[in-house]
Design a protein around this motif. Structure first.
Motif, PDB file in Angstrom:
ATOM      1  N   ILE A   1      40.847  35.382  33.594  1.00 43.70           N
ATOM      2  CA  ILE A   1      41.920  35.139  34.560  1.00 43.70           C
ATOM      3  C   ILE A   1      43.226  35.781  34.099  1.00 43.70           C
ATOM      4  N   GLU A   2      43.589  35.564  32.849  1.00 43.75           N
ATOM      5  CA  GLU A   2      44.836  36.146  32.334  1.00 43.75           C
ATOM      6  C   GLU A   2      44.760  37.674  32.295  1.00 43.75           C
ATOM      7  N   GLY A   3      43.611  38.207  31.920  1.00 43.94           N
ATOM      8  CA  GLY A   3      43.449  39.660  31.873  1.00 43.94           C
ATOM      9  C   GLY A   3      43.563  40.298  33.237  1.00 43.94           C
ATOM     10  N   PHE A   4      42.905  39.701  34.232  1.00 45.89           N
ATOM     11  CA  PHE A   4      42.986  40.249  35.586  1.00 45.89           C
ATOM     12  C   PHE A   4      44.397  40.105  36.138  1.00 45.89           C
ATOM     13  N   LYS A   5      45.008  38.963  35.907  1.00 46.70           N
ATOM     14  CA  LYS A   5      46.379  38.744  36.382  1.00 46.70           C
ATOM     15  C   LYS A   5      47.321  39.794  35.789  1.00 46.70           C
TER      16      LYS A   5
ATOM     17  N   TYR B   1      46.470  42.799  34.673  1.00 48.62           N
ATOM     18  CA  TYR B   1      46.106  44.090  35.254  1.00 48.62           C
ATOM     19  C   TYR B   1      46.721  44.276  36.633  1.00 48.62           C
ATOM     20  N   VAL B   2      46.526  43.290  37.502  1.00 54.97           N
ATOM     21  CA  VAL B   2      46.916  43.439  38.902  1.00 54.97           C
ATOM     22  C   VAL B   2      48.439  43.424  39.076  1.00 54.97           C
ATOM     23  N   THR B   3      49.159  42.673  38.261  1.00 53.90           N
ATOM     24  CA  THR B   3      50.622  42.638  38.414  1.00 53.90           C
ATOM     25  C   THR B   3      51.281  43.949  38.000  1.00 53.90           C
ATOM     26  N   ASP B   4      50.570  44.775  37.252  1.00 59.17           N
ATOM     27  CA  ASP B   4      51.112  46.076  36.847  1.00 59.17           C
ATOM     28  C   ASP B   4      50.891  47.175  37.885  1.00 59.17           C
ATOM     29  N   LEU B   5      50.126  46.904  38.922  1.00 58.97           N
ATOM     30  CA  LEU B   5      49.849  47.917  39.939  1.00 58.97           C
ATOM     31  C   LEU B   5      51.047  48.046  40.881  1.00 58.97           C
ATOM     32  N   PRO B   6      51.517  49.260  41.147  1.00 55.17           N
ATOM     33  CA  PRO B   6      52.718  49.427  41.972  1.00 55.17           C
ATOM     34  C   PRO B   6      52.555  48.974  43.418  1.00 55.17           C
ATOM     35  N   GLU B   7      51.344  48.906  43.922  1.00 54.16           N
ATOM     36  CA  GLU B   7      51.106  48.486  45.305  1.00 54.16           C
ATOM     37  C   GLU B   7      51.228  46.978  45.483  1.00 54.16           C
ATOM     38  N   VAL B   8      51.172  46.237  44.391  1.00 52.28           N
ATOM     39  CA  VAL B   8      51.116  44.778  44.437  1.00 52.28           C
ATOM     40  C   VAL B   8      52.518  44.181  44.555  1.00 52.28           C
TER      41      VAL B   8
ATOM     42  N   VAL C   1      51.145  37.900  43.326  1.00 54.85           N
ATOM     43  CA  VAL C   1      49.812  37.462  42.918  1.00 54.85           C
ATOM     44  C   VAL C   1      49.811  35.942  42.856  1.00 54.85           C
ATOM     45  N   PHE C   2      48.788  35.348  43.453  1.00 54.74           N
ATOM     46  CA  PHE C   2      48.619  33.904  43.410  1.00 54.74           C
ATOM     47  C   PHE C   2      47.282  33.605  42.749  1.00 54.74           C
ATOM     48  N   VAL C   3      47.281  32.752  41.741  1.00 58.22           N
ATOM     49  CA  VAL C   3      46.043  32.229  41.170  1.00 58.22           C
ATOM     50  C   VAL C   3      45.772  30.940  41.932  1.00 58.22           C
ATOM     51  N   ILE C   4      44.606  30.855  42.577  1.00 61.78           N
ATOM     52  CA  ILE C   4      44.362  29.764  43.518  1.00 61.78           C
ATOM     53  C   ILE C   4      43.076  29.010  43.193  1.00 61.78           C
ATOM     54  N   ALA C   5      42.934  27.848  43.805  1.00 62.95           N
ATOM     55  CA  ALA C   5      41.711  27.053  43.708  1.00 62.95           C
ATOM     56  C   ALA C   5      40.905  27.257  44.980  1.00 62.95           C
ATOM     57  N   GLY C   6      39.613  27.000  44.907  1.00 60.59           N
ATOM     58  CA  GLY C   6      38.758  27.140  46.077  1.00 60.59           C
ATOM     59  C   GLY C   6      37.712  28.202  45.840  1.00 60.59           C
ATOM     60  N   SER C   7      37.212  28.776  46.915  1.00 62.44           N
ATOM     61  CA  SER C   7      36.138  29.768  46.771  1.00 62.44           C
ATOM     62  C   SER C   7      36.633  31.084  46.183  1.00 62.44           C
ATOM     63  N   ASP C   8      37.907  31.388  46.323  1.00 64.67           N
ATOM     64  CA  ASP C   8      38.497  32.585  45.719  1.00 64.67           C
ATOM     65  C   ASP C   8      39.352  32.182  44.529  1.00 64.67           C
ATOM     66  N   ASP C   9      39.575  33.131  43.639  1.00 64.55           N
ATOM     67  CA  ASP C   9      40.353  32.862  42.431  1.00 64.55           C
ATOM     68  C   ASP C   9      41.763  33.444  42.493  1.00 64.55           C
TER      69      ASP C   9
ATOM     70  N   LEU D   1      44.751  35.474  45.220  1.00 66.06           N
ATOM     71  CA  LEU D   1      45.225  36.012  46.484  1.00 66.06           C
ATOM     72  C   LEU D   1      46.311  37.010  46.106  1.00 66.06           C
ATOM     73  N   VAL D   2      46.124  38.271  46.497  1.00 66.48           N
ATOM     74  CA  VAL D   2      47.028  39.350  46.095  1.00 66.48           C
ATOM     75  C   VAL D   2      47.637  39.962  47.348  1.00 66.48           C
ATOM     76  N   HIS D   3      48.963  40.044  47.368  1.00 70.27           N
ATOM     77  CA  HIS D   3      49.700  40.630  48.489  1.00 70.27           C
ATOM     78  C   HIS D   3      50.061  42.056  48.100  1.00 70.27           C
ATOM     79  N   VAL D   4      49.587  43.023  48.897  1.00 76.41           N
ATOM     80  CA  VAL D   4      49.863  44.430  48.620  1.00 76.41           C
ATOM     81  C   VAL D   4      50.563  45.072  49.807  1.00 76.41           C
ATOM     82  N   ALA D   5      51.257  46.158  49.545  1.00 79.46           N
ATOM     83  CA  ALA D   5      51.872  46.965  50.598  1.00 79.46           C
ATOM     84  C   ALA D   5      51.644  48.433  50.246  1.00 79.46           C
ATOM     85  N   VAL D   6      51.072  49.172  51.204  1.00 80.46           N
ATOM     86  CA  VAL D   6      50.706  50.575  50.999  1.00 80.46           C
ATOM     87  C   VAL D   6      51.147  51.406  52.203  1.00 80.46           C
ATOM     88  N   GLN D   7      50.923  52.730  52.103  1.00 80.44           N
ATOM     89  CA  GLN D   7      51.356  53.629  53.172  1.00 80.44           C
ATOM     90  C   GLN D   7      50.599  53.423  54.476  1.00 80.44           C
TER      91      GLN D   7
END
Length: 155
Positions: A79-83, A85-92, A95-103, A105-111
């Motif tokens: 979890i910490e490794g993925f978090k 990784y993903v926070t360093d991506l310029p498109e992101v 990032v939300f670490v969540i409970a439930g069926s998904d781990d 939720l990532v909000h991105v904005a692209v062209q």
């Protein structure tokens, strides 16, 4: 927090560039009182910073999406490794670490949608810890400009 603190927060959330003198005049208090209250709110961690809101379209980010991601194995390291990784991506954007069926939720904005597809294929499909991801394109994004304190107690 008392009513004055709440009013100060309300005004600062609407316009963080308001001067202390103007804020004090609007609230009907002395500038020194206003300054001390704002300082106390910062020191207590209620005010965590100030920012400029930007139009994503003007930054060539016309398409936003929410990405639902499952990772395995579920461990602190993964979890910490993925978090990280993903926070360093310029498109992101966030990032939300969540409970439930998904781990995550990532909000991105692209062209555009093509860039979203490329982003998913290049950045996510090759990650070993990702076992599933889904994307939902955002048609409209409306946010609440002012957040106020909720009262304690049951509804």
């Amino acid at each position: 927090m008392d009513e004055l603190d709440s009013l100060i927060l309300d005004h600062l959330q609407r316009d963080a560039r308001i001067t202390n003198r103007e804020l004090a005049r609007t609230l009907g208090i002395a500038p020194s009182t206003c300054l001390e209250r704002v300082r106390a709110l910062r020191e207590r961690g209620v005010i965590t910073g100030y920012h400029a809101a930007v139009d994503l379209r003007s930054l060539n980010r016309r398409v936003q999406a929410l990405l639902s991601i499952q990772v395995r194995p579920l461990s602190r390291d993964v979890i910490e490794g993925f978090k990280s990784y993903v926070t360093d991506l310029p498109e992101v954007l966030s990032v939300f670490v969540i409970a439930g069926s998904d781990d995550f939720l990532v909000h991105v904005a692209v062209q555009d949608v093509d860039q979203l597809h490329t982003f998913l294929m290049d950045r996510f499909s090759q990650r070993r810890e990702i076992v599933n991801f889904r994307s939902s394109v955002i048609y409209q994004h409306v946010s609440t400009p002012v957040v106020s304190r909720l009262e304690d107690g049951s509804p």
